[in-house]
Every structure is written in C-alpha cells, then in structure tokens.
Write a protein that holds these residues in place. Structure first.
Motif, mmCIF file in Angstrom:
data_model
loop_
_atom_site.group_PDB
_atom_site.id
_atom_site.type_symbol
_atom_site.label_atom_id
_atom_site.label_comp_id
_atom_site.label_asym_id
_atom_site.label_seq_id
_atom_site.Cartn_x
_atom_site.Cartn_y
_atom_site.Cartn_z
ATOM 1 N N SER A 11 0.798 -1.236 0.000
ATOM 2 C CA SER A 11 0.000 0.000 0.000
ATOM 3 C C SER A 11 0.824 1.277 0.000
ATOM 4 N N THR A 12 2.098 1.213 0.394
ATOM 5 C CA THR A 12 2.906 2.436 0.521
ATOM 6 C C THR A 12 4.305 2.212 -0.035
ATOM 7 N N GLY A 13 5.047 3.320 -0.139
ATOM 8 C CA GLY A 13 6.417 3.242 -0.621
ATOM 9 C C GLY A 13 7.328 2.517 0.348
ATOM 10 N N ALA A 14 7.194 2.844 1.637
ATOM 11 C CA ALA A 14 8.050 2.194 2.627
ATOM 12 C C ALA A 14 7.848 0.676 2.596
ATOM 13 N N GLU A 15 6.601 0.263 2.451
ATOM 14 C CA GLU A 15 6.327 -1.185 2.388
ATOM 15 C C GLU A 15 6.936 -1.821 1.137
ATOM 16 N N ALA A 16 6.918 -1.081 0.038
ATOM 17 C CA ALA A 16 7.513 -1.617 -1.196
ATOM 18 C C ALA A 16 9.013 -1.819 -0.987
ATOM 19 N N ASN A 17 9.663 -0.828 -0.353
ATOM 20 C CA ASN A 17 11.104 -0.966 -0.098
ATOM 21 C C ASN A 17 11.390 -2.042 0.946
ATOM 22 N N GLU A 18 10.531 -2.147 1.939
ATOM 23 C CA GLU A 18 10.669 -3.204 2.947
ATOM 24 C C GLU A 18 10.623 -4.575 2.237
ATOM 25 N N SER A 73 19.816 9.801 0.837
ATOM 26 C CA SER A 73 18.733 9.037 0.210
ATOM 27 C C SER A 73 17.475 9.152 1.067
ATOM 28 N N PHE A 74 16.352 8.731 0.515
ATOM 29 C CA PHE A 74 15.140 8.561 1.330
ATOM 30 C C PHE A 74 14.411 7.312 0.854
ATOM 31 N N HIS A 75 14.191 6.388 1.800
ATOM 32 C CA HIS A 75 13.547 5.133 1.420
ATOM 33 C C HIS A 75 12.317 4.801 2.267
ATOM 34 N N GLY A 76 11.966 5.654 3.236
ATOM 35 C CA GLY A 76 10.762 5.400 4.015
ATOM 36 C C GLY A 76 10.998 5.523 5.502
ATOM 37 N N ARG A 77 9.949 5.236 6.271
ATOM 38 C CA ARG A 77 10.011 5.484 7.715
ATOM 39 C C ARG A 77 9.680 4.264 8.570
ATOM 40 N N VAL A 104 19.324 2.313 -4.591
ATOM 41 C CA VAL A 104 19.622 3.673 -5.045
ATOM 42 C C VAL A 104 18.415 4.315 -5.731
ATOM 43 N N GLU A 105 18.309 5.631 -5.593
ATOM 44 C CA GLU A 105 17.318 6.407 -6.359
ATOM 45 C C GLU A 105 18.010 6.969 -7.606
ATOM 46 N N MET A 106 17.308 7.000 -8.721
ATOM 47 C CA MET A 106 17.883 7.585 -9.948
ATOM 48 C C MET A 106 17.915 9.114 -9.846
ATOM 49 N N GLY A 138 14.985 12.380 -4.472
ATOM 50 C CA GLY A 138 13.876 13.341 -4.403
ATOM 51 C C GLY A 138 13.905 14.146 -3.120
ATOM 52 N N GLU A 139 13.669 13.455 -1.996
ATOM 53 C CA GLU A 139 13.658 14.150 -0.697
ATOM 54 C C GLU A 139 15.026 14.752 -0.399
ATOM 55 N N GLY A 140 16.061 14.140 -0.911
ATOM 56 C CA GLY A 140 17.436 14.597 -0.645
ATOM 57 C C GLY A 140 17.809 15.869 -1.397
ATOM 58 N N VAL A 147 16.434 -0.392 -7.371
ATOM 59 C CA VAL A 147 16.199 1.022 -7.695
ATOM 60 C C VAL A 147 14.872 1.452 -7.064
ATOM 61 N N ASP A 148 14.943 2.475 -6.222
ATOM 62 C CA ASP A 148 13.758 3.028 -5.573
ATOM 63 C C ASP A 148 13.141 4.053 -6.524
ATOM 64 N N GLU A 149 12.021 3.668 -7.140
ATOM 65 C CA GLU A 149 11.336 4.536 -8.117
ATOM 66 C C GLU A 149 10.050 5.105 -7.521
ATOM 67 N N ILE A 150 10.007 5.168 -6.195
ATOM 68 C CA ILE A 150 8.754 5.580 -5.560
ATOM 69 C C ILE A 150 8.390 7.011 -5.937
ATOM 70 N N GLN A 151 9.382 7.867 -5.999
ATOM 71 C CA GLN A 151 9.116 9.250 -6.411
ATOM 72 C C GLN A 151 9.339 9.459 -7.918
ATOM 73 N N THR A 152 10.293 8.723 -8.481
ATOM 74 C CA THR A 152 10.672 8.959 -9.876
ATOM 75 C C THR A 152 9.818 8.166 -10.874
ATOM 76 N N ALA A 201 5.237 3.454 -5.764
ATOM 77 C CA ALA A 201 4.074 3.761 -4.909
ATOM 78 C C ALA A 201 3.502 5.083 -5.438
ATOM 79 N N LYS A 202 3.563 6.139 -4.650
ATOM 80 C CA LYS A 202 3.116 7.494 -5.014
ATOM 81 C C LYS A 202 2.182 7.563 -6.237
ATOM 82 N N GLY A 203 2.736 7.688 -7.449
ATOM 83 C CA GLY A 203 1.902 7.921 -8.632
ATOM 84 C C GLY A 203 1.152 6.704 -9.139
HETATM 85 N N1 PLP Z 1 11.190 6.222 -1.312
HETATM 86 C C1 PLP Z 1 11.191 7.438 -1.885
HETATM 87 C C2 PLP Z 1 12.193 7.750 -2.952
HETATM 88 C C3 PLP Z 1 10.277 8.417 -1.466
HETATM 89 O O1 PLP Z 1 10.299 9.629 -2.030
HETATM 90 C C4 PLP Z 1 9.338 8.083 -0.453
HETATM 91 C C5 PLP Z 1 8.390 9.091 0.037
HETATM 92 O O2 PLP Z 1 8.599 10.291 -0.080
HETATM 93 C C6 PLP Z 1 9.362 6.798 0.094
HETATM 94 C C7 PLP Z 1 10.300 5.898 -0.364
HETATM 95 C C8 PLP Z 1 8.397 6.393 1.156
HETATM 96 O O3 PLP Z 1 7.110 6.283 0.640
HETATM 97 P P1 PLP Z 1 5.835 6.269 1.623
HETATM 98 O O4 PLP Z 1 5.758 7.612 2.284
HETATM 99 O O5 PLP Z 1 4.671 5.987 0.714
HETATM 100 O O6 PLP Z 1 6.057 5.173 2.610
#
Ligand code: PLP
Length: 397
Positions: free
Chosen positions: A98-105, A133-137, A185-187, A190-192, A218-223, A247-249
């Motif tokens: 359901s979320t980006g963090a879960e996808a990366n998990e 980097s940013f991969h979730g919480r 890695v993110e391509m 985004g948050e960074g 590759v974390d494509e959650i934002q890209t 996730a996101k889009g």
């Molecule tokens: N990975 C990237 C690159 C993100 O930009 C984000 C959210 O900003 C996440 C992971 C985490 O996604 P979520 O907030 O849906 O858990």
C-alpha cells in the motif's frame, strides 16, 4: 506549522496553515473557497491531476462491485495490473502493498531471502545505500535512508546497512565486502534535494553488481510513473535493475505500492514469507490499472519530458540574474530551484500567492506538477514563482 496542542493528532508533520477540501486537475480549493494552483501533486503523487476522470470512473465501478478480498484468493485486478507493469518494464514479477516504505521493505526482505534461501549465503545480508537518500520510515527503510535526522531517536537500528556518498562509485566499491548482497539507489534523490544520478555512476553500479554478484535495487517511488519523462527513471540510463519499487503515482493518489523484480528472484519467496492484508486489493489495483492505462494511452511520460524541459529552461532563463537562486535542475517534471538561503520563507510567500510548491532539503524549492498540467497553468506558476523571488531579492538589498 505543526499540530496545535489541542489537536488529537500526533505531531508527526509540520503542516502549512491551509486545509483543502476539493481538487480537480491542477486546482485545489481550501475550506474558505480559495483556489490554488497545485505544482506539488501531494508529494509527487497525483501525476494525472486531482480526480482524473479515467481513474474516478474505474474506481466508482469497482466501489459498487467489490472493494476487498483476502490475498488467500486470486484477485484478477492484481494479475491484470502486474501484467501491465511487467509488459512495460524490465521486471517479471510483482508484489503489491500500500505504501512506498512497504515496497522498499519488501525489496529488502526479498534481497536478504534470495541470498539466504536461494544462493545459500546467509552471511550476505548487507545493503549499500546513499547519503541523503530517502527510502521510508519503517525501521528497516529509515535505516536504509542515509539521513541522520530520519533515524534520530529510533536506535537500535536493524543491522545490515552501510552508506556511500551519492554519485561516487569508487566509494561504493570500497564498501563492498563478503557481507554485501545489494545496492539500493534512487535515480534522482527526491527528498534529498532533487539530485539526479550521473550516468557514469549508474553504469558503474551495474558493473559492480555484475562483478561482485550483487542485486541492484532502484527506488522509483518518487521517480516512477512518468515523473521524470520516462515511465521509470532507470530507462534514462539504459539499465535493468534486479528489483525496483513503486508507490506514489501508481494509484493517482489511491494508496498502492509495488515491488517488482526479475524472474530469478521469484523462488526466494514462498507462501507466508511475505504479505499484506491490504496489498493489491481489487479497489487499489483498479486505481493502478486506470492510471497506467491512461499513462500509456495518452503518452503521459513523453509529455512530462517535454513540459519538464520547458519548465526548467524557462525558469533558468527568468531566474538567471536573481541573486537568491543558485541553480535550476531536474529530470522531467521533478524539478528544484536551489536557493542560496533556506527556502522555507520563499515557499510560504509562494503559497500566499496561491501556488503550491514544496521543499526538498533546506535550500530547494521543489516543483512536481501534474504531468498533464495545462501550459497556461505552468506559465502562471512560473510567473508567480519568479515574481516572488524577484520581490524577495529586491527586499534583501
Ligand atoms: N522512497 C522514496 C524515494 C520516497 O520519495 C518516499 C516518500 O517520499 C518513500 C520511499 C516512502 O514512501 P511512503 O511515504 O509511501 O512510505
């Protein structure tokens, strides 16, 4: 900003003093009926604008039919969205959440389990990620995130993550050991701060993965989902990650995430090794199908590439002499105006003109407009941003 002491919510967000009640295309309306131009799309989420008709129609139809069944049964919409995603990417298999963090998990779990259960190398569990980097919480994904402020106060962190400077492949090679299983890695970070990866860096990462037998995640959650001008940002580099995450889009704002991977990884998971009650419900996957079909039919990523180029070049020209501005950069419609000072006050001033932008790191004004935004709206947004920055620059002298 922040929750009032009287609010029943935990104070996890610094909030702007605006509350929206309606959205349509690139417009939002607040509780007082004020209209805003949205150049942030949530946080790069509503890539097709607010309430896109194709997605609304599909969701309404699905709402009347079936919202939820357990993943203990087949879910035809899941199969359909997975087929659409794999037909249009380098992946062969999909796991929905359901979320980006879960996808990366899920990606972290899959990488570990592949080494433990398929390759029989349980000593290889370490993942190299990057500063800023940013991969979730969640605990694992905040540990993967190379930012102290995200990890602060949550020790002890799970073992198995080491960090390299971004765009520095030599530093990555020095961190590779007999424990390493993957590079994540993110391509574009985004948050960074909207920092694109250099092509030579990405190609070197692929070489390192080949040389040392590592997985490239590759974390494509934002890209992903057209944001950078291709359906997935890795396509810009001509590479094929072993795993990538979305996730996101993906659901146009309806919560859905996905972890996608190559066929060789499929045997690492077995029934019970991973799962989610809400992962890939009939409703969430309906949103994903409608979003992806619309993107493909209307060539939305190509439009994002063209419009993104127009925005970056127009902003670069118009902000060229502004002493507050250091650089305008971006990939597709993920764009930053890097300022020579903290951006928070500038962002608030832009919001006061009823145009919504977001920060990305302390000094950046980030733009992540809808990928189908009208050109007239883009021009209005650019006028407002340049006007505010000109006024602030004049006031500073
Ligand atoms: N990975 C990237 C690159 C993100 O930009 C984000 C959210 O900003 C996440 C992971 C985490 O996604 P979520 O907030 O849906 O858990």
């Amino acid at each position: 900003m922040g929750e009032e002491a009287t609010s029943p919510l935990f104070p996890t967000y610094g909030r702007y003093p605006i509350a929206f009640v309606k959205g349509e295309g690139s417009r939002l309306w607040d509780v007082n009926g004020n209209e805003y131009l949205d150049l942030m799309c949530g946080l790069a989420v509503t890539n097709l604008g607010h309430a896109p008709k194709q997605v609304v129609d599909r969701l309404k139809e699905q709402l009347d039919r079936l919202w939820h069944t357990s993943n203990l049964f087949h879910i035809p919409n899941q199969e359909k969205l997975a087929a659409l995603l794999t037909e249009n990417s380098c992946a062969d298999r999909v796991f929905f959440c359901s979320t980006g963090a879960e996808a990366n998990e899920a990606a972290i779990k899959l990488a570990r389990r592949y080494y433990q259960r398929v390759l029989n190398q349980p000593e290889r569990y370490e993942i190299i990620t990057f500063h800023m980097s940013f991969h979730g919480r969640t605990l694992a994904t905040l540990t993967a995130t190379g930012q102290d402020k995200v990890q602060d106060g949550f020790q002890p962190l799970p073992a198995g993550f080491v960090y390299a400077p971004y765009n520095d492949a030599e530093a990555v090679e020095k961190l590779i050991s007999s424990k390493t299983c993957a590079i994540m890695v993110e391509m574009v970070q985004g948050e960074g701060g909207v920092n694109p990866a250099k092509p030579e860096f990405v190609h070197k990462l692929v070489e390192l993965c080949d040389k040392y037998g590592l997985l490239l995640i590759v974390d494509e959650i934002q890209t992903g989902m057209g944001r950078t001008g291709k359906l997935f940002a890795y396509e810009h580099y001509g590479i094929e990650p072993d795993i990538f995450t979305l996730a996101k889009g993906l659901g146009s704002g309806f919560p859905i995430g996905a972890m996608l991977g190559k066929e060789k990884l499929a045997e690492a998971f077995s029934p019970g090794s991973h799962g989610s009650t809400f992962g890939g419900t009939p409703l969430a996957t309906a949103a994903g199908i409608a979003t992806l079909e619309t993107m493909l039919k209307d060539r939305v990523p190509q439009r994002a590439a063209e419009m993104g180029q127009y925005i970056v070049s127009t902003l670069s020209d118009r902000l060229a002499g502004n002493p507050l501005v250091k650089e305008v950069r971006g990939m597709g419609m993920l764009i930053a105006i890097e300022c020579r000072q903290p951006a928070a006050e500038l962002i608030t001033a832009i919001h006061e003109e009823r145009v919504l932008v977001i920060p990305a790191g302390p000094n950046n004004i980030r733009l992540a407009p809808s990928l189908v935004i009208e050109k007239a709206d883009v021009d209005h947004g650019i006028d407002v941003i340049c006007g505010v920055l000109a006024k602030k620059a004049a006031a500073a002298v």
